[in-house]
Design a protein around this motif. Structure first.
Motif, PDB file in Angstrom:
ATOM      1  N   LEU A  29       0.799  -1.808  -0.042  1.00  0.00           N
ATOM      2  CA  LEU A  29       0.381  -0.175  -0.251  1.00  0.00           C
ATOM      3  C   LEU A  29       1.089   1.253  -0.026  1.00  0.00           C
ATOM      4  O   LEU A  29       0.967   2.243  -0.820  1.00  0.00           O
ATOM      5  CB  LEU A  29      -1.309   0.046   1.035  1.00  0.00           C
ATOM      6  CG  LEU A  29      -1.813  -0.671   1.333  1.00  0.00           C
ATOM      7  CD1 LEU A  29      -2.677  -0.801   2.375  1.00  0.00           C
ATOM      8  CD2 LEU A  29      -3.270  -0.599   0.444  1.00  0.00           C
ATOM      9  N   TYR A  33       1.084   3.259  -3.338  1.00  0.00           N
ATOM     10  CA  TYR A  33       0.894   5.806  -3.001  1.00  0.00           C
ATOM     11  C   TYR A  33       1.799   6.354  -3.432  1.00  0.00           C
ATOM     12  O   TYR A  33       1.371   7.879  -4.640  1.00  0.00           O
ATOM     13  CB  TYR A  33       0.924   5.855  -1.280  1.00  0.00           C
ATOM     14  CG  TYR A  33       0.905   7.396  -0.771  1.00  0.00           C
ATOM     15  CD1 TYR A  33      -0.338   7.817  -1.563  1.00  0.00           C
ATOM     16  CD2 TYR A  33       1.598   7.772  -0.570  1.00  0.00           C
ATOM     17  CE1 TYR A  33      -0.070   9.765  -0.892  1.00  0.00           C
ATOM     18  CE2 TYR A  33       2.065   9.489  -0.147  1.00  0.00           C
ATOM     19  CZ  TYR A  33       1.300   9.948  -0.430  1.00  0.00           C
ATOM     20  OH  TYR A  33       0.844  10.946  -0.012  1.00  0.00           O
ATOM     21  N   THR A  37       1.144   8.934  -6.415  1.00  0.00           N
ATOM     22  CA  THR A  37       1.689  10.106  -5.540  1.00  0.00           C
ATOM     23  C   THR A  37       2.859  11.232  -6.985  1.00  0.00           C
ATOM     24  O   THR A  37       2.937  11.709  -7.261  1.00  0.00           O
ATOM     25  CB  THR A  37       1.599  11.105  -4.615  1.00  0.00           C
ATOM     26  OG1 THR A  37       2.745  10.140  -4.301  1.00  0.00           O
ATOM     27  CG2 THR A  37       0.565  10.440  -3.986  1.00  0.00           C
TER      28      THR A  37
END
Length: 153
Positions: A29, A33, A37
Protein backbone atom coordinates in the motif's frame (compact mmCIF):
# COMPACT_ATOMS: atom_id res chain seq x y z
CA UNK A 1 3.21 -20.99 17.46
CA UNK A 2 1.54 -20.03 20.70
CA UNK A 3 -1.36 -20.77 23.03
CA UNK A 4 -4.17 -18.39 22.11
CA UNK A 5 -6.58 -19.49 24.85
CA UNK A 6 -6.50 -21.97 27.70
CA UNK A 7 -9.24 -22.99 30.11
CA UNK A 8 -9.68 -26.27 32.01
CA UNK A 9 -11.99 -27.44 29.19
CA UNK A 10 -10.16 -26.08 26.14
CA UNK A 11 -6.68 -25.38 24.81
CA UNK A 12 -6.29 -23.44 21.55
CA UNK A 13 -2.90 -23.45 19.81
CA UNK A 14 -2.33 -21.17 16.81
CA UNK A 15 0.54 -21.13 14.33
CA UNK A 16 0.74 -18.71 11.49
CA UNK A 17 2.59 -16.09 9.52
CA UNK A 18 -0.20 -13.56 9.13
CA UNK A 19 2.04 -10.90 10.67
CA UNK A 20 4.47 -11.28 7.73
CA UNK A 21 1.52 -11.05 5.36
CA UNK A 22 0.34 -7.85 7.06
CA UNK A 23 3.78 -6.26 6.77
CA UNK A 24 3.96 -7.13 3.07
CA UNK A 25 0.45 -5.77 2.44
CA UNK A 26 1.22 -2.52 4.28
CA UNK A 27 4.43 -2.14 2.27
CA UNK A 28 2.47 -2.74 -0.95
CA UNK A 29 0.00 0.00 0.00
CA UNK A 30 2.82 2.38 0.87
CA UNK A 31 4.56 1.62 -2.44
CA UNK A 32 1.30 2.02 -4.37
CA UNK A 33 0.76 5.42 -2.75
CA UNK A 34 4.15 6.58 -4.05
CA UNK A 35 3.42 5.16 -7.51
CA UNK A 36 0.26 7.27 -7.70
CA UNK A 37 1.59 10.48 -6.14
CA UNK A 38 4.85 10.50 -8.11
CA UNK A 39 3.36 9.10 -11.31
CA UNK A 40 5.97 6.34 -11.56
CA UNK A 41 4.23 3.34 -13.18
CA UNK A 42 7.37 1.20 -12.99
CA UNK A 43 6.77 1.03 -9.22
CA UNK A 44 3.66 -1.08 -9.87
CA UNK A 45 5.91 -4.10 -10.36
CA UNK A 46 7.29 -3.70 -6.83
CA UNK A 47 3.75 -3.25 -5.50
CA UNK A 48 2.70 -6.49 -7.22
CA UNK A 49 5.67 -8.36 -5.71
CA UNK A 50 4.73 -7.22 -2.19
CA UNK A 51 1.09 -8.19 -2.77
CA UNK A 52 2.19 -11.63 -3.98
CA UNK A 53 4.29 -12.14 -0.84
CA UNK A 54 1.36 -10.95 1.30
CA UNK A 55 -0.84 -13.56 -0.35
CA UNK A 56 1.70 -16.37 -0.07
CA UNK A 57 2.53 -15.69 3.58
CA UNK A 58 -1.10 -15.67 4.73
CA UNK A 59 -0.80 -19.05 6.49
CA UNK A 60 -2.54 -20.22 9.65
CA UNK A 61 -3.21 -23.45 11.53
CA UNK A 62 -5.44 -23.65 14.60
CA UNK A 63 -5.70 -26.64 16.94
CA UNK A 64 -8.53 -26.71 19.49
CA UNK A 65 -8.08 -29.36 22.17
CA UNK A 66 -11.51 -30.04 23.74
CA UNK A 67 -11.22 -31.80 27.10
CA UNK A 68 -14.97 -32.35 27.45
CA UNK A 69 -15.29 -34.32 24.20
CA UNK A 70 -11.66 -35.55 24.36
CA UNK A 71 -11.00 -34.54 20.77
CA UNK A 72 -8.73 -32.11 18.95
CA UNK A 73 -10.20 -30.19 16.03
CA UNK A 74 -7.81 -28.50 13.64
CA UNK A 75 -8.03 -26.37 10.57
CA UNK A 76 -5.44 -24.86 8.31
CA UNK A 77 -5.51 -22.31 5.56
CA UNK A 78 -3.05 -21.60 2.77
CA UNK A 79 -3.47 -19.44 -0.32
CA UNK A 80 -5.58 -21.86 -2.36
CA UNK A 81 -6.08 -24.67 0.13
CA UNK A 82 -8.09 -25.21 3.29
CA UNK A 83 -7.87 -28.36 5.37
CA UNK A 84 -9.33 -29.60 8.63
CA UNK A 85 -9.74 -32.68 10.74
CA UNK A 86 -10.49 -34.24 14.11
CA UNK A 87 -8.34 -36.51 16.24
CA UNK A 88 -9.59 -38.28 19.38
CA UNK A 89 -7.28 -37.83 22.38
CA UNK A 90 -7.01 -41.63 22.67
CA UNK A 91 -5.46 -41.82 19.17
CA UNK A 92 -2.68 -39.37 20.07
CA UNK A 93 0.47 -41.28 20.98
CA UNK A 94 2.77 -38.27 21.33
CA UNK A 95 3.46 -34.65 20.45
CA UNK A 96 6.73 -34.72 18.55
CA UNK A 97 9.24 -32.30 17.12
CA UNK A 98 9.83 -32.79 13.41
CA UNK A 99 13.32 -31.83 12.23
CA UNK A 100 14.37 -31.12 8.67
CA UNK A 101 17.14 -29.30 6.80
CA UNK A 102 16.61 -25.79 5.40
CA UNK A 103 17.89 -25.14 1.91
CA UNK A 104 21.35 -25.91 0.64
CA UNK A 105 23.04 -24.84 3.86
CA UNK A 106 21.62 -27.76 5.82
CA UNK A 107 20.54 -25.63 8.78
CA UNK A 108 18.20 -27.67 11.00
CA UNK A 109 14.64 -26.35 11.43
CA UNK A 110 11.81 -27.71 13.57
CA UNK A 111 8.03 -27.81 14.05
CA UNK A 112 5.63 -29.62 16.40
CA UNK A 113 3.59 -32.57 15.17
CA UNK A 114 0.73 -34.63 16.54
CA UNK A 115 1.68 -38.29 16.29
CA UNK A 116 -1.01 -40.95 15.98
CA UNK A 117 -0.78 -44.62 15.04
CA UNK A 118 -2.06 -43.77 11.54
CA UNK A 119 -0.41 -40.43 10.70
CA UNK A 120 1.77 -37.53 11.76
CA UNK A 121 0.01 -34.17 11.54
CA UNK A 122 2.23 -31.05 11.41
CA UNK A 123 1.02 -28.33 13.75
CA UNK A 124 2.40 -25.52 11.53
CA UNK A 125 3.11 -24.83 7.89
CA UNK A 126 6.43 -23.18 8.73
CA UNK A 127 9.47 -24.27 10.72
CA UNK A 128 11.55 -22.58 13.42
CA UNK A 129 15.30 -22.67 13.88
CA UNK A 130 15.26 -23.39 17.63
CA UNK A 131 14.73 -26.93 18.93
CA UNK A 132 14.09 -25.78 22.52
CA UNK A 133 11.51 -23.22 21.43
CA UNK A 134 8.76 -25.83 21.39
CA UNK A 135 9.68 -27.95 24.44
CA UNK A 136 7.52 -25.97 26.89
CA UNK A 137 4.57 -25.82 24.50
CA UNK A 138 4.92 -29.55 23.80
CA UNK A 139 4.75 -30.31 27.54
CA UNK A 140 1.69 -28.06 28.00
CA UNK A 141 -0.14 -29.84 25.18
CA UNK A 142 0.82 -33.29 26.50
CA UNK A 143 -0.31 -32.35 30.02
CA UNK A 144 -3.66 -31.25 28.62
CA UNK A 145 -4.19 -34.32 26.41
CA UNK A 146 -2.66 -36.92 28.70
CA UNK A 147 -2.18 -35.81 32.30
CA UNK A 148 1.03 -37.06 33.96
CA UNK A 149 -0.75 -39.86 35.80
CA UNK A 150 -1.89 -41.31 32.46
CA UNK A 151 1.22 -40.65 30.32
CA UNK A 152 3.83 -43.29 29.66
CA UNK A 153 7.03 -41.15 29.63
Amino acid sequence: MHIARQTPQELVVVAGTRWVSAICAATALFTFYFVITRREPKGLFLTAIFLLFALLMHLRKTFTFDAMQRIVRWNGRKVFKAESGEIPFDDITDIGTQATQAGDTGVPVYRLTIITSRATIPMAYTHSGHTDRYSTLREQILDFVKPKGIRRD
